[in-house]
Structure formats: C-alpha cells, structure tokens
Motif scaffolding. Structure first.
Motif, PDB file in Angstrom:
ATOM      1  N   GLN A  14      18.184 -47.246  43.358  1.00 33.82           N
ATOM      2  CA  GLN A  14      17.060 -47.082  42.440  1.00 33.82           C
ATOM      3  C   GLN A  14      17.338 -45.880  41.534  1.00 33.82           C
ATOM      4  OE1 GLN A  14      14.648 -49.436  42.739  1.00 33.82           O
ATOM      5  NE2 GLN A  14      13.701 -48.671  40.856  1.00 33.82           N
ATOM      6  N   GLU A  15      16.984 -46.003  40.278  1.00 37.83           N
ATOM      7  CA  GLU A  15      17.166 -44.880  39.349  1.00 37.83           C
ATOM      8  C   GLU A  15      16.507 -43.627  39.909  1.00 37.83           C
ATOM      9  OE1 GLU A  15      15.651 -45.699  35.471  1.00 37.83           O
ATOM     10  OE2 GLU A  15      16.224 -43.741  34.655  1.00 37.83           O
ATOM     11  N   GLY A  16      17.259 -42.551  39.852  1.00 34.98           N
ATOM     12  CA  GLY A  16      16.756 -41.281  40.358  1.00 34.98           C
ATOM     13  C   GLY A  16      17.193 -40.971  41.779  1.00 34.98           C
ATOM     14  N   ILE A  62      28.225 -36.263  39.423  1.00 34.27           N
ATOM     15  CA  ILE A  62      29.159 -36.913  40.346  1.00 34.27           C
ATOM     16  C   ILE A  62      30.040 -35.845  40.989  1.00 34.27           C
ATOM     17  CG2 ILE A  62      31.007 -38.599  40.595  1.00 34.27           C
ATOM     18  CD1 ILE A  62      29.917 -40.047  38.155  1.00 34.27           C
ATOM     19  N   SER A  63      30.201 -35.944  42.283  1.00 35.53           N
ATOM     20  CA  SER A  63      31.072 -35.011  42.999  1.00 35.53           C
ATOM     21  C   SER A  63      31.849 -35.767  44.059  1.00 35.53           C
ATOM     22  CB  SER A  63      30.253 -33.884  43.625  1.00 35.53           C
ATOM     23  OG  SER A  63      29.323 -34.401  44.554  1.00 35.53           O
ATOM     24  N   LYS A  78      24.420 -37.982  42.273  1.00 37.34           N
ATOM     25  CA  LYS A  78      23.101 -37.363  42.445  1.00 37.34           C
ATOM     26  C   LYS A  78      22.170 -37.832  41.330  1.00 37.34           C
ATOM     27  CE  LYS A  78      20.983 -32.777  42.797  1.00 37.34           C
ATOM     28  NZ  LYS A  78      21.221 -31.308  42.725  1.00 37.34           N
ATOM     29  N   GLY A  79      20.949 -38.263  41.689  1.00 37.61           N
ATOM     30  CA  GLY A  79      19.991 -38.678  40.670  1.00 37.61           C
ATOM     31  C   GLY A  79      20.547 -39.797  39.791  1.00 37.61           C
ATOM     32  N   SER A  80      20.881 -40.925  40.411  1.00 34.94           N
ATOM     33  CA  SER A  80      21.568 -42.023  39.705  1.00 34.94           C
ATOM     34  C   SER A  80      20.818 -42.459  38.457  1.00 34.94           C
ATOM     35  CB  SER A  80      21.711 -43.221  40.653  1.00 34.94           C
ATOM     36  OG  SER A  80      22.396 -42.861  41.823  1.00 34.94           O
ATOM     37  N   ARG A 110      19.290 -49.597  39.431  1.00 36.73           N
ATOM     38  CA  ARG A 110      18.132 -50.338  38.927  1.00 36.73           C
ATOM     39  C   ARG A 110      17.128 -49.362  38.312  1.00 36.73           C
ATOM     40  NH1 ARG A 110      17.797 -53.454  44.612  1.00 36.73           N
ATOM     41  NH2 ARG A 110      17.422 -51.291  45.220  1.00 36.73           N
ATOM     42  N   ALA A 111      16.704 -49.706  37.106  1.00 33.96           N
ATOM     43  CA  ALA A 111      15.732 -48.850  36.406  1.00 33.96           C
ATOM     44  C   ALA A 111      14.345 -48.984  37.014  1.00 33.96           C
ATOM     45  CB  ALA A 111      15.704 -49.215  34.932  1.00 33.96           C
TER      46      ALA A 111
END
Lengths: 111, 112
Positions: A14-16, A62-63, A78-80, A110-111
């Motif tokens: 999920q977004e975020g 991204i890490s 993080k926080g996609s 997904r937004a």
C-alpha cells in the motif's frame, strides 16, 4: 551455475507502507553484490554495489544491507510510492567478475 | 538515459533468416556484454568483450555470433535460430569488468 535466490517473487504494498525483500547468494568467492531496479520497457538501473560485509547503502527511500558471511542482502523501501513499482534484481559478482542474477522481486505499490 | 542504446527494440524473424542486434554505448567503457532473459528466468550472461576481445562465451550455441568492431559497438548476429531462442536480449557495458554494468533497454526477439 550459481544459486542466487530472491524472495518473495512478488509483493503488493500500500502506498506509504514500507517493505523489504531478500537476496541470498553463495558466501564463497564473493566480490560484490549488485542491486538493480527494472521498470517495464526500460533499462535496468543500477541502485547499489556492495562489497564489504556489513555494508549499508542508501539512495533516497531505498536502502540495502549486506551479510557476506551468511550470504544474504536485504533491500528496504521506506514509505513506498507508486513510482517504486518495478522489479528489483540482485546480482552476485564473484572473483571472476561475472554477474549471476536472481529472478527478481516485483513490487507493485497500490495508491 | 543510460548511455547504452540497442536497436531494434523489437524483432520478429523466421528460423531461416539472418538478422543482427546492435548495441552502442556512449560512456567510454571498455567492457561490453550480451545477456539473455527467457520467459520467467533470470538474466543469463552470454558473451563478454573486454577491450574489444571476447573473454567469455557462456556455452552459447554457434547460431549466435557476437562481434565487437570497437569499444563502443557490439553486435549479435543471429542465424537459423529456433523458436526457443525467443527472448529479451540485453546489452550492457562497464568501465572495467569488476565495475557497475549499465544496461540498454533490450531487444525483444520472437522467432517463428
């Protein structure tokens, strides 16, 4: 043929939300571990090259981390965001400098 | 823009045809590579050229013939291919063998 495994094969986020996935590789004859991001119909884009045990690399949200002794690397998002949707490839480079790729983890945000 | 271009992007050929894939890199790199990605399989190294000399042939059938006329260009000549050769063919380059490889967008090949 070197065994480079990525899991899961795909995931939906999920977004975020934050997520992570794994690459496992042989722990012998290790030279480097490469991560690529590959969007459909585009060129694979180099994200990180990691060479030292305990390495941590970061690029924006991204890490990645590296454990050469046990033969695994994690990639974290993080926080996609929807633009993070892509297939993420890891590739093991041995002392012969040849890249052996995993099959990839396909991330859908997904937004 | 990765600096690595490939033409054509899509190719349909019959089993008796001869065709060529072209790769060009604008990065001043010394090493160039051909990879193959078949459906649902990882990227697989085919050939490596270092300073225009072929240094790796990963047990590729002779119906695939690479050519590297200079350090900026790489070709893959295709002759009497089989339907199972249908795949995405990617070119890459790197400054040195041990350094990051930069990829082109690939040629999607269909052999009928």
């Amino acid at each position: 043929i070197l065994n480079v495994e990525q899991s899961p094969q795909s995931l939906h986020v999920q977004e975020g939300d934050s997520t992570n996935f794994t690459c496992s590789f042989p722990s012998s004859n290790f030279y480097a571990l490469h991560w690529y991001r590959w969007e459909t119909a585009k060129s694979p884009e180099a994200l990180f090259v990691m060479t030292l045990n305990g390495d941590e690399k970061k690029k924006g949200r991204i890490s990645a981390t590296l454990n050469t002794k046990e033969g695994y690397s994690y990639l974290y998002i993080k926080g996609s965001q929807p633009e993070d949707s892509a297939t993420y490839l890891c590739a093991f480079m041995g002392n012969d400098y040849k890249l052996s790729f995993g099959a990839g983890t396909t991330v859908t945000v997904r937004a | 823009e990765t600096g690595v271009t490939q033409t054509p992007r899509h190719l349909v050929m019959g089993m008796t045809n001869k065709k060529s894939l072209k790769c060009e890199q604008h990065l001043g790199h010394n090493a160039m590579y051909w990879y193959k990605q078949s459906a649902k399989k990882p990227l697989e190294l085919m050939f490596v050229y270092n300073f225009k000399e072929q240094t790796e042939n990963n047990s590729v059938p002779s119906r695939f013939s690479p050519e590297c006329p200079n350090s900026s260009h790489l070709f893959l000549h295709l002759h009497t291919l089989q339907p199972e050769d249908s795949a995405l063919y990617l070119c890459a380059s790197s400054q040195e063998r041990r350094e990051t490889q930069y990829f082109g967008p690939g040629t999607r090949l269909l052999v009928l």
